[in-house]
Design a protein around this motif. Structure first.
Motif, PDB file in Angstrom:
ATOM      1  N   GLU A   1       1.196  -1.002  -0.606  1.00 41.69           N
ATOM      2  CA  GLU A   1       0.219   0.096  -0.039  1.00 41.69           C
ATOM      3  C   GLU A   1       0.838   1.450  -0.099  1.00 41.69           C
ATOM      4  O   GLU A   1       0.087   2.740   0.105  1.00 41.69           O
ATOM      5  CB  GLU A   1      -1.062   0.172   1.016  1.00 41.69           C
ATOM      6  CG  GLU A   1      -1.901  -0.610   1.688  1.00 41.69           C
ATOM      7  CD  GLU A   1      -2.848  -0.906   2.417  1.00 41.69           C
ATOM      8  OE1 GLU A   1      -2.685  -0.012   2.958  1.00 41.69           O
ATOM      9  OE2 GLU A   1      -3.409  -1.906   2.419  1.00 41.69           O
ATOM     10  N   LEU A   2       2.019   1.101  -0.057  1.00 39.42           N
ATOM     11  CA  LEU A   2       3.168   2.525   0.308  1.00 39.42           C
ATOM     12  C   LEU A   2       2.794   2.347  -1.170  1.00 39.42           C
ATOM     13  O   LEU A   2       3.507   3.802  -1.337  1.00 39.42           O
ATOM     14  CB  LEU A   2       4.222   2.398   0.648  1.00 39.42           C
ATOM     15  CG  LEU A   2       4.319   1.815   2.010  1.00 39.42           C
ATOM     16  CD1 LEU A   2       5.617   1.083   2.759  1.00 39.42           C
ATOM     17  CD2 LEU A   2       3.473   2.626   3.400  1.00 39.42           C
ATOM     18  N   ARG A   3       3.180   2.145  -2.252  1.00 41.73           N
ATOM     19  CA  ARG A   3       2.624   2.136  -3.797  1.00 41.73           C
ATOM     20  C   ARG A   3       1.610   3.635  -3.790  1.00 41.73           C
ATOM     21  O   ARG A   3       0.996   2.953  -4.086  1.00 41.73           O
ATOM     22  CB  ARG A   3       3.325   1.260  -4.166  1.00 41.73           C
ATOM     23  CG  ARG A   3       4.679   0.833  -4.486  1.00 41.73           C
ATOM     24  CD  ARG A   3       4.509  -0.659  -5.199  1.00 41.73           C
ATOM     25  NE  ARG A   3       5.782  -1.288  -5.445  1.00 41.73           N
ATOM     26  CZ  ARG A   3       6.123  -2.837  -5.417  1.00 41.73           C
ATOM     27  NH1 ARG A   3       5.316  -3.153  -6.658  1.00 41.73           N
ATOM     28  NH2 ARG A   3       7.422  -3.464  -5.311  1.00 41.73           N
ATOM     29  N   ALA A   4       1.594   4.460  -4.402  1.00 41.03           N
ATOM     30  CA  ALA A   4       1.185   4.952  -5.238  1.00 41.03           C
ATOM     31  C   ALA A   4       0.565   4.448  -6.256  1.00 41.03           C
ATOM     32  O   ALA A   4      -1.364   4.366  -6.412  1.00 41.03           O
ATOM     33  CB  ALA A   4       1.198   6.244  -5.269  1.00 41.03           C
ATOM     34  N   SER A   5       0.707   3.478  -7.112  1.00 42.10           N
ATOM     35  CA  SER A   5      -0.348   3.060  -8.117  1.00 42.10           C
ATOM     36  C   SER A   5      -1.286   2.064  -7.948  1.00 42.10           C
ATOM     37  O   SER A   5      -1.973   1.224  -8.086  1.00 42.10           O
ATOM     38  CB  SER A   5       0.714   2.205  -9.351  1.00 42.10           C
ATOM     39  OG  SER A   5       2.046   1.337  -7.893  1.00 42.10           O
TER      40      SER A   5
ATOM     41  N   GLY B   1      -6.667   8.901   8.402  1.00 42.21           N
ATOM     42  CA  GLY B   1      -7.691   8.872   7.103  1.00 42.21           C
ATOM     43  C   GLY B   1      -6.288   8.859   5.781  1.00 42.21           C
ATOM     44  O   GLY B   1      -5.511   7.947   5.954  1.00 42.21           O
ATOM     45  N   THR B   2      -6.065   9.580   4.393  1.00 39.87           N
ATOM     46  CA  THR B   2      -5.921   9.376   2.793  1.00 39.87           C
ATOM     47  C   THR B   2      -5.210  10.010   2.735  1.00 39.87           C
ATOM     48  O   THR B   2      -5.296  11.643   3.437  1.00 39.87           O
ATOM     49  CB  THR B   2      -6.542   9.001   2.066  1.00 39.87           C
ATOM     50  OG1 THR B   2      -7.097   9.406   1.929  1.00 39.87           O
ATOM     51  CG2 THR B   2      -7.184   7.255   2.248  1.00 39.87           C
ATOM     52  N   ASP B   3      -3.711  10.031   2.120  1.00 36.11           N
ATOM     53  CA  ASP B   3      -3.084  11.166   1.848  1.00 36.11           C
ATOM     54  C   ASP B   3      -3.013  11.538   0.775  1.00 36.11           C
ATOM     55  O   ASP B   3      -4.470  11.525  -0.036  1.00 36.11           O
ATOM     56  CB  ASP B   3      -1.558  11.131   1.667  1.00 36.11           C
ATOM     57  CG  ASP B   3      -0.987   9.759   0.398  1.00 36.11           C
ATOM     58  OD1 ASP B   3      -1.727   8.899  -0.159  1.00 36.11           O
ATOM     59  OD2 ASP B   3      -0.182   9.996   0.781  1.00 36.11           O
ATOM     60  N   ASP B   4      -2.556  12.719  -0.113  1.00 40.09           N
ATOM     61  CA  ASP B   4      -2.961  13.110  -1.842  1.00 40.09           C
ATOM     62  C   ASP B   4      -3.276  12.399  -2.963  1.00 40.09           C
ATOM     63  O   ASP B   4      -3.487  12.333  -3.744  1.00 40.09           O
ATOM     64  CB  ASP B   4      -1.855  14.423  -1.977  1.00 40.09           C
ATOM     65  CG  ASP B   4      -0.434  13.747  -1.945  1.00 40.09           C
ATOM     66  OD1 ASP B   4      -0.275  13.252  -0.583  1.00 40.09           O
ATOM     67  OD2 ASP B   4       0.305  14.205  -3.200  1.00 40.09           O
ATOM     68  N   ASN B   5      -2.387  10.639  -2.185  1.00 43.51           N
ATOM     69  CA  ASN B   5      -2.368  10.111  -2.960  1.00 43.51           C
ATOM     70  C   ASN B   5      -3.835   9.306  -3.301  1.00 43.51           C
ATOM     71  O   ASN B   5      -3.181   7.989  -3.813  1.00 43.51           O
ATOM     72  CB  ASN B   5      -1.110   8.634  -3.792  1.00 43.51           C
ATOM     73  CG  ASN B   5       0.096   9.428  -4.244  1.00 43.51           C
ATOM     74  OD1 ASN B   5       0.156  10.302  -5.058  1.00 43.51           O
ATOM     75  ND2 ASN B   5       1.258  10.594  -3.393  1.00 43.51           N
ATOM     76  N   GLY B   6      -3.990   9.058  -2.005  1.00 40.89           N
ATOM     77  CA  GLY B   6      -5.111   7.828  -1.510  1.00 40.89           C
ATOM     78  C   GLY B   6      -4.189   6.462  -0.938  1.00 40.89           C
ATOM     79  O   GLY B   6      -5.533   5.806  -0.454  1.00 40.89           O
ATOM     80  N   ARG B   7      -3.044   6.831  -0.219  1.00 41.68           N
ATOM     81  CA  ARG B   7      -2.945   6.104   1.065  1.00 41.68           C
ATOM     82  C   ARG B   7      -2.513   6.453   2.206  1.00 41.68           C
ATOM     83  O   ARG B   7      -3.495   7.177   3.089  1.00 41.68           O
ATOM     84  CB  ARG B   7      -1.197   5.635   0.622  1.00 41.68           C
ATOM     85  CG  ARG B   7      -1.184   5.525  -0.895  1.00 41.68           C
ATOM     86  CD  ARG B   7       1.071   5.223  -1.475  1.00 41.68           C
ATOM     87  NE  ARG B   7       1.262   7.276  -0.760  1.00 41.68           N
ATOM     88  CZ  ARG B   7       2.969   7.974  -0.761  1.00 41.68           C
ATOM     89  NH1 ARG B   7       3.692   6.606  -1.428  1.00 41.68           N
ATOM     90  NH2 ARG B   7       3.171   8.680  -0.311  1.00 41.68           N
ATOM     91  N   SER B   8      -3.062   4.865   2.534  1.00 40.14           N
ATOM     92  CA  SER B   8      -3.816   4.965   4.439  1.00 40.14           C
ATOM     93  C   SER B   8      -2.590   5.911   4.803  1.00 40.14           C
ATOM     94  O   SER B   8      -1.307   5.440   5.161  1.00 40.14           O
ATOM     95  CB  SER B   8      -3.437   3.582   4.860  1.00 40.14           C
ATOM     96  OG  SER B   8      -3.835   3.982   6.306  1.00 40.14           O
ATOM     97  N   VAL B   9      -2.712   6.771   5.917  1.00 34.24           N
ATOM     98  CA  VAL B   9      -1.466   7.519   6.178  1.00 34.24           C
ATOM     99  C   VAL B   9      -1.270   6.827   7.099  1.00 34.24           C
ATOM    100  O   VAL B   9      -0.267   6.833   8.072  1.00 34.24           O
ATOM    101  CB  VAL B   9      -2.597   8.876   7.407  1.00 34.24           C
ATOM    102  CG1 VAL B   9      -1.304   9.556   8.002  1.00 34.24           C
ATOM    103  CG2 VAL B   9      -3.212   9.782   5.763  1.00 34.24           C
ATOM    104  N   LEU B  10      -2.281   6.107   7.857  1.00 28.97           N
ATOM    105  CA  LEU B  10      -1.508   5.016   9.155  1.00 28.97           C
ATOM    106  C   LEU B  10      -0.635   3.730   8.439  1.00 28.97           C
ATOM    107  O   LEU B  10      -0.046   3.738   9.661  1.00 28.97           O
ATOM    108  CB  LEU B  10      -2.702   4.230   9.784  1.00 28.97           C
ATOM    109  CG  LEU B  10      -2.805   3.081  11.021  1.00 28.97           C
ATOM    110  CD1 LEU B  10      -1.829   3.537  12.599  1.00 28.97           C
ATOM    111  CD2 LEU B  10      -3.731   2.366  11.722  1.00 28.97           C
TER     112      LEU B  10
END
Length: 306
Positions: free
Chosen positions: A63-67, A84-93
């Motif tokens: 899940e660390l990959r933006a793709s 929440g999520t970041d600007d790429n939709g990845r989990s902040v946790l």
């Protein structure tokens, strides 16, 4: 037979030395446990260390990959995404869990480098008379008056933005304060009676440094190491936040850099900004509290002056 059995029962010098060391470590641990702030700091550090070690089992590294991100962009905390999520939709946790590895790794490794350099230079400057000791002292002063951040930025630019270069930059620029502390302690140790006896018996400079000075400054080295790690973690976060970290490694500094780059403050995306900042503060405070507790044990006069 009685004399032989008594000689066999008599402990050797090495076993006696190790027993005294174990007793000393036991007293140090008991004194450390009586310091509440130090124990809280140690517990916090143990929690973060476990998170960093168990990161592959606590979160999915894919899940660390933006793709591979499937979440909504800058979504607030929800049951599916607790932070929440970041600007790429990845989990902040997920980013936060894996991001704990880089600052701890860089902080500990860079601190080892700076402590080795600072200890060697400090002992050599304190035990040496004449021009050699004076040169080492002046070089240490020259390094300590140079502002850390500009020097670190220049070295990071020259060496590149890899994780190894960041470790080298922080390690090479972080040793002067340690060298001054160790030099002062070495000057105190060299005036003690056992040092004079060793000189009279013909002990050389290397023997004095390795057998007499180093064991007496070692507790101070350990205490100073704990405090230095806090500065190294903060330095790694600063360099990563400014864009000089490893772009392929996830860290709390790169998370803060991404949050500011995407305008998380103006967009009100506090879940992208606050968690990494809070983690940095907690780790730095934990190392500081543990280091101060060790300092109080090594030098009780510091505790009396507070």
């Amino acid at each position: 037979m009685t004399a032989v059995s008594e000689a066999l029962r008599k402990p050797s010098a090495s076993s006696l030395r190790w027993r005294l060391r174990r007793e000393s470590w036991g007293r140090t641990w008991r004194q450390f446990r009586s310091n509440r702030a130090g124990m809280v700091g140690l517990i916090v550090l143990a929690v973060f260390a476990l998170i960093a070690i168990l990161a592959p089992w606590l979160a999915n590294a894919e899940e660390l990959r933006a793709s591979n991100a499937t979440g909504p962009l800058l979504a607030p905390p929800s049951p599916e995404y607790p932070l929440g999520t970041d600007d790429n939709g990845r989990s902040v946790l997920t980013l936060l869990i894996f991001g704990s590895r880089t600052p701890l790794l860089v902080g500990l490794t860079a601190t080892i480098i700076s402590m080795v350099i600072g200890t060697v230079v400090g002992i050599a400057a304190g035990i040496s008379d004449g021009w050699f000791g004076a040169i080492l002292f002046r070089v240490t002063e020259w390094f300590i008056v140079i502002p850390f951040l500009p020097l670190a930025l220049v070295l990071a630019t020259l060496l590149g933005g890899s994780l190894f270069s960041i470790i080298v930059v922080i390690g090479v620029t972080g040793w002067p304060s340690t060298a001054l502390v160790i030099r002062a302690q070495t000057l105190s140790v060299r005036e003690r009676p056992f040092m004079e006896r060793a000189r009279i018996l013909g002990a050389g400079r290397w023997h004095l440094m390795s057998k007499h000075v180093f064991p007496n400054v070692l507790p101070l080295v350990f205490a100073n190491t704990t405090l230095t790690v806090a500065g190294s973690v903060l330095a790694e976060t600063t360099l990563s936040f400014l864009g000089f970290g490893d772009p392929t490694a996830v860290s709390w500094g790169t998370m803060l850099n991404s949050a500011f780059s995407t305008g998380a403050v103006s967009l009100g995306a506090w879940w992208f900004l606050l968690p990494p900042g809070i983690c940095v503060v907690l780790v730095v405070l934990a190392f500081t509290q543990a280091g101060q507790a060790l300092e109080d044990i090594v030098n009780p006069r510091l505790k009396e002056g507070r």
